[in-house]
Design a protein around this motif. Structure first.
Motif, PDB file in Angstrom:
ATOM      1  N   LEU A   1      41.497  58.561  51.475  1.00 22.22           N
ATOM      2  CA  LEU A   1      41.964  57.552  50.541  1.00 22.22           C
ATOM      3  C   LEU A   1      42.114  56.235  51.293  1.00 22.22           C
ATOM      4  N   VAL A   2      41.439  55.216  50.805  1.00 20.83           N
ATOM      5  CA  VAL A   2      41.484  53.908  51.453  1.00 20.83           C
ATOM      6  C   VAL A   2      42.329  52.981  50.583  1.00 20.83           C
ATOM      7  N   ILE A   3      43.313  52.354  51.190  1.00 20.32           N
ATOM      8  CA  ILE A   3      44.187  51.422  50.485  1.00 20.32           C
ATOM      9  C   ILE A   3      43.859  50.019  50.986  1.00 20.32           C
ATOM     10  N   TYR A   4      43.535  49.138  50.061  1.00 21.92           N
ATOM     11  CA  TYR A   4      43.193  47.770  50.398  1.00 21.92           C
ATOM     12  C   TYR A   4      44.371  46.865  50.181  1.00 21.92           C
ATOM     13  N   GLU A   5      44.495  45.876  51.026  1.00 18.98           N
ATOM     14  CA  GLU A   5      45.587  44.909  50.941  1.00 18.98           C
ATOM     15  C   GLU A   5      44.991  43.535  50.681  1.00 18.98           C
ATOM     16  N   GLU A   6      45.511  42.837  49.713  1.00 16.85           N
ATOM     17  CA  GLU A   6      45.001  41.509  49.370  1.00 16.85           C
ATOM     18  C   GLU A   6      45.421  40.501  50.427  1.00 16.85           C
ATOM     19  N   VAL A   7      44.458  39.731  50.908  1.00 16.95           N
ATOM     20  CA  VAL A   7      44.712  38.702  51.926  1.00 16.95           C
ATOM     21  C   VAL A   7      44.625  37.346  51.244  1.00 16.95           C
ATOM     22  N   LYS A   8      45.673  36.519  51.432  1.00 10.66           N
ATOM     23  CA  LYS A   8      45.689  35.191  50.803  1.00 10.66           C
ATOM     24  C   LYS A   8      45.464  34.106  51.802  1.00 10.66           C
TER      25      LYS A   8
END
Length: 84
Positions: free
Chosen positions: A77-84
């Motif tokens: 399971l890959v969890i992506y994190e939003e980069v701002k």
């Protein structure tokens, strides 16, 4: 020696699919055409290609990996994190 021969026979009889049949046909056509043309070196290559199709193996170097597409590994399971 008998155990190795039985493994080859089992590999030749199982898991036939369209790509394996196509590889066998290409190898057979390559052998026939090169023997007809008198190019014996390329006919050995065609015979090797037919051997790969018959035993359902690939040419992955020394590991001689199988060409089955079924994997026993579970997908992580890959969890992506939003980069701002």
């Amino acid at each position: 020696m008998n155990r190795v021969w039985n493994q080859y026979l089992t590999a030749m009889k199982s898991d036939w699919n369209a790509w394996r049949i196509i590889r066998l046909m290409i190898g057979l056509l390559l052998v026939i055409q090169t023997l007809y043309a008198g190019d014996y070196l390329l006919s050995a290559f065609g015979a090797y290609y037919m051997f790969l199709a018959l035993t359902n193996t690939g040419c992955c170097g020394t590991s001689t990996c199988s060409s089955n597409s079924v994997s026993d590994e579970k997908e992580a399971l890959v969890i992506y994190e939003e980069v701002k």
